[in-house]
Design a protein around this motif. Structure first.
Motif, short mmCIF file in Angstrom:
data_model
loop_
_atom_site.label_atom_id
_atom_site.label_comp_id
_atom_site.label_asym_id
_atom_site.label_seq_id
_atom_site.Cartn_x
_atom_site.Cartn_y
_atom_site.Cartn_z
N PHE A 57 38.89 23.80 -36.65
CA PHE A 57 38.36 23.06 -37.80
C PHE A 57 36.87 23.37 -38.02
CE2 PHE A 57 41.49 19.24 -37.06
CZ PHE A 57 42.56 20.11 -37.21
N TYR A 60 35.53 25.37 -40.92
CA TYR A 60 36.57 25.56 -41.93
C TYR A 60 36.13 24.90 -43.23
CZ TYR A 60 41.11 25.35 -44.25
OH TYR A 60 42.12 25.47 -45.16
N TYR A 63 33.52 22.41 -42.71
CA TYR A 63 33.72 21.21 -41.88
C TYR A 63 32.83 21.31 -40.63
CZ TYR A 63 35.82 17.27 -39.51
OH TYR A 63 36.00 16.07 -38.87
N CYS A 68 38.70 15.79 -36.07
CA CYS A 68 38.68 14.79 -37.15
C CYS A 68 39.00 13.45 -36.49
CB CYS A 68 39.72 15.08 -38.22
SG CYS A 68 39.43 16.59 -39.15
N HIS A 77 40.43 13.42 -41.86
CA HIS A 77 39.19 14.18 -42.08
C HIS A 77 37.92 13.37 -41.88
CE1 HIS A 77 41.74 17.00 -44.88
NE2 HIS A 77 42.12 17.02 -43.62
N ASP A 94 42.69 14.29 -34.92
CA ASP A 94 43.35 15.51 -35.39
C ASP A 94 42.55 16.69 -34.88
OD1 ASP A 94 44.68 17.48 -36.83
OD2 ASP A 94 44.38 16.55 -38.78
N ASP A 105 47.77 23.04 -34.14
CA ASP A 105 47.32 21.90 -34.96
C ASP A 105 48.20 20.70 -34.62
OD1 ASP A 105 46.18 20.34 -36.97
OD2 ASP A 105 47.00 21.51 -38.63
N HIS A 168 52.05 21.77 -43.67
CA HIS A 168 51.81 23.16 -44.07
C HIS A 168 52.43 24.13 -43.07
CE1 HIS A 168 48.60 23.07 -40.94
NE2 HIS A 168 48.49 21.81 -41.34
N MET A 174 45.46 28.61 -40.34
CA MET A 174 45.80 27.19 -40.18
C MET A 174 46.71 26.71 -41.31
SD MET A 174 43.41 23.92 -39.39
CE MET A 174 42.18 24.20 -40.63
N HIS A 175 46.38 27.13 -42.52
CA HIS A 175 47.18 26.70 -43.67
C HIS A 175 47.89 27.89 -44.29
CE1 HIS A 175 44.22 23.14 -43.96
NE2 HIS A 175 45.28 22.80 -43.28
N GLU A 201 52.99 16.59 -40.87
CA GLU A 201 51.97 15.58 -40.62
C GLU A 201 52.00 14.40 -41.58
OE1 GLU A 201 47.88 16.92 -41.10
OE2 GLU A 201 48.53 18.87 -41.75
N TRP A 218 34.50 14.68 -47.34
CA TRP A 218 35.57 14.92 -46.37
C TRP A 218 36.43 13.69 -46.12
CZ3 TRP A 218 37.58 19.29 -44.87
CH2 TRP A 218 36.81 20.45 -44.93
N GLU A 232 50.93 14.38 -36.14
CA GLU A 232 51.20 15.77 -36.53
C GLU A 232 51.66 16.59 -35.33
OE1 GLU A 232 47.70 17.89 -37.89
OE2 GLU A 232 48.91 19.48 -38.79
N1 MF3 Z 1 45.39 18.88 -39.58
C1 MF3 Z 1 44.50 19.03 -40.70
C2 MF3 Z 1 45.13 19.98 -41.68
O1 MF3 Z 1 46.09 20.53 -41.35
C3 MF3 Z 1 43.17 19.39 -40.27
C4 MF3 Z 1 42.24 20.10 -41.19
S1 MF3 Z 1 40.70 19.43 -41.03
C5 MF3 Z 1 39.59 20.58 -41.49
O2 MF3 Z 1 44.75 20.15 -42.80
F1 MF3 Z 1 38.44 20.10 -41.25
F2 MF3 Z 1 39.76 21.68 -40.84
F3 MF3 Z 1 39.76 20.83 -42.77
#
Ligand code: MF3
Ligand code: CO
Length: 249
Positions: A57, A60, A63, A68, A77, A94, A105, A168, A174-175, A201, A218, A232
């Motif tokens: 994170f 990111y 952030y 989080c 967040h 998180d 994650d 996701h 991550m996404h 999640e 955030w 999650e």
């Molecule tokens: N578990 C969250 C997500 O999947 C964590 C993102 S927090 C961030 O979106 F700071 F990285 F954006």
């Protein structure tokens, strides 16, 4: 496009996620009245790096932390800082890592000290909703079967699912695709295949589902100020069923 992972890549993702899981355990052991969320963040970052991983994170989209930490009416967040945890707080933690090129994650909500029965139920139902969603992660099912399983359990218990934020796909990034809402129509969406890995999640509110983002750009809070919980897991779909990667070994 949904990336399909090989068995070997899924094992690497298990390593990334086990570091997350162990770190969340350590945070749960350390959380107590008087500790600040910044101290929790420092514990998390140290643990992640000591395992040879990198906090996912941090940095990111700008952030500023590894963790989080979202307290009470904060949904997700929450940025760690000088805020002191009190008895009766409900804290969602998180955490994400990168390890050998793959992302982990996972999140959970913990109560600090005694909380009212309905608050305990909010956390239990959110965790169960995650489990119902995971149970729907079977080859041949469709994507929104997962969403519908989560929504059904939450609403049957009189709580509401946040709509503005979603689960996701997860992998090298991550996404990844697809987005996985925590509400939806069963029997619709893409067919699930072995090798898909999703971060499921549910974010569940005691009151209404509406949320807003605070001026720090955030912190997401419930619009009505009601409590919120978040669980999650990162989960691989296999021919033998769902495989939860973010469990401690
Ligand atoms: N578990 C969250 C997500 O999947 C964590 C993102 S927090 C961030 O979106 F700071 F990285 F954006
Ligand atoms: Co996530």
């Amino acid at each position: 496009m949904i990336h399909i992972k090989t068995k070997k890549q899924i094992e690497t993702m298990r390593k990334a996620n086990r570091i997350v899981a162990r770190t969340l355990e350590i945070l749960r052991e350390n959380i107590r009245p008087g500790i600040t969320t910044l101290e929790l963040d420092q514990i998390a970052e140290r643990e992640i790096r000591s395992n040879g991983a990198v906090p996912a994170f941090l940095g990111y989209r700008g952030y500023p932390a590894s963790l989080c930490a979202s307290i009470n009416e904060e949904v997700v967040h929450g940025i760690p800082g000088s805020r002191v945890i009190k008895t009766g707080d409900v804290v969602s933690m998180d955490l994400g890592t990168f390890y050998e090129g793959f992302c982990g994650d996972s999140a959970r909500t913990v109560a600090v000290g005694e909380v009212p029965e309905r608050t305990q139920q909010l956390m239990t139902v959110t965790k169960e909703a995650l489990e119902h969603g995971i149970e729907a992660m079977r080859v041949g099912n469709r994507l929104y079967d997962i969403s519908a399983a989560i929504q059904r359990h939450v609403e049957a218990n009189g709580f509401s699912v946040v709509r503005q934020f979603v689960g996701h796909g997860i992998g090298r990034e991550m996404h990844e695709d697809p987005q996985i809402p925590n509400y939806g129509k069963p029997g619709t969406g893409v067919r699930l295949k072995a090798g898909m890995v999703f971060a499921i999640e549910p974010m569940v509110n005691m009151g209404g589902w509406e949320v807003k983002v605070l001026d720090d750009d955030w912190t997401v809070v419930t619009l009505d100020g009601s409590l919120s919980a978040h669980f999650e897991h990162s989960v691989a779909i296999t021919s033998d069923g769902p495989d939860i990667l973010s469990l401690p070994d």
